[in-house]
Scaffold this active site. Sequence first.
Site, PDB file in Angstrom:
ATOM      1  N   HIS A  95       0.841  -1.210   0.000  1.00 17.22           N
ATOM      2  CA  HIS A  95       0.000   0.000   0.000  1.00 17.22           C
ATOM      3  C   HIS A  95       0.876   1.259   0.000  1.00 17.22           C
ATOM      4  CE1 HIS A  95      -3.209  -2.571   2.158  1.00 17.22           C
ATOM      5  NE2 HIS A  95      -3.758  -2.203   1.024  1.00 17.22           N
TER       6      HIS A  95
ATOM      7  N   CYS B 179      -2.387  -0.108   9.655  1.00 21.46           N
ATOM      8  CA  CYS B 179      -3.510  -0.885   9.117  1.00 21.46           C
ATOM      9  C   CYS B 179      -4.314  -1.612  10.186  1.00 21.46           C
ATOM     10  CB  CYS B 179      -3.024  -1.869   8.054  1.00 21.46           C
ATOM     11  SG  CYS B 179      -1.825  -3.035   8.674  1.00 21.46           S
TER      12      CYS B 179
HETATM   13  N1  GLY Z   1      -2.579  -9.400   4.723  1.00 20.47           N
HETATM   14  C1  GLY Z   1      -3.002  -8.074   4.556  1.00 20.47           C
HETATM   15  C2  GLY Z   1      -3.506  -7.831   3.201  1.00 20.47           C
HETATM   16  O1  GLY Z   1      -2.918  -8.367   2.267  1.00 20.47           O
HETATM   17  O2  GLY Z   1      -4.469  -7.155   2.987  1.00 20.47           O
END
Ligand code: GLY
Length: 257
Positions: free
Chosen positions: A157, A244
């Site tokens: 991300h 996250c």
């Molecule tokens: N394991 C976190 C994701 O890939 O969204």
Amino acid sequence: MVRVVSRSLASCELTHAPRQEFDLEFARRQHEAYVAELRVAGVMVTVLPEAPDLPDAMFVEDVAIVLDELAVLTRPGAMSRRPEVAMVAPNVAGVRHHTFEIRAPGTLEGGDVLRLGRTLYVGRSSRTNADGIRQLAEMVAPFGYEVRPVRVQGCLHLKSAVTAPAPGLLLANPGWVEAAAFRDCEIVPVHHGEPGAANVLAVNGRVLVAASAPQTADRLSGRGLDVRRLDISELQKAEAGLTCSSLLYVHPTEVAP
Ligand code: GLY
């Protein structure tokens, strides 16, 4: 908002990390320590119940973007993660009156959204596409936010590549994101031996940094930041970062009308 680590965590999505054995109890203890650190920082934490069949459901940041005036329910690029959105929707509706939804063919994950003031930098990643970014821009524009797309490469991300440990200061891995995309900010690079260290969580004047990134943590401490090192090694096997695992927002009673 946080969600209890799922018993099916071992089946999580993995994009860049190899699949490894998980110690679920250890992962849960690390998550509890993370929640405790948020509380010490003065955060009022809502703990959502475990979603046993949704391995990645603890990564609540990805399924909603909560701004002061509105919230956006996302449409994750990872198919296995889409059912997480309906699970969190009632909780999000409880904290923001205006709630919007990203619709097909758009995809967007909250880990790709970095808010700096009234600007939302949005990573074009394997999880977030151009249509998702366009929809987000249309939703937030009436509330005075500008969306700026940013290319990311080599990581999951945008916030794997860059976060803001303090106002006006970015911590970034320049190999994963083009630092020139960010205006009016000083950029501190992560230590070259710690490529994943850019994901730090700034909360109420403290900066949570993964214990796996000691040199980068020293860099931030050296700039006078109040750095807290947190062992999230077991959660990192699921490609967890510090941002996250929680959805941070201003409490509804504190938002200016
Ligand atoms: N394991 C976190 C994701 O890939 O969204």
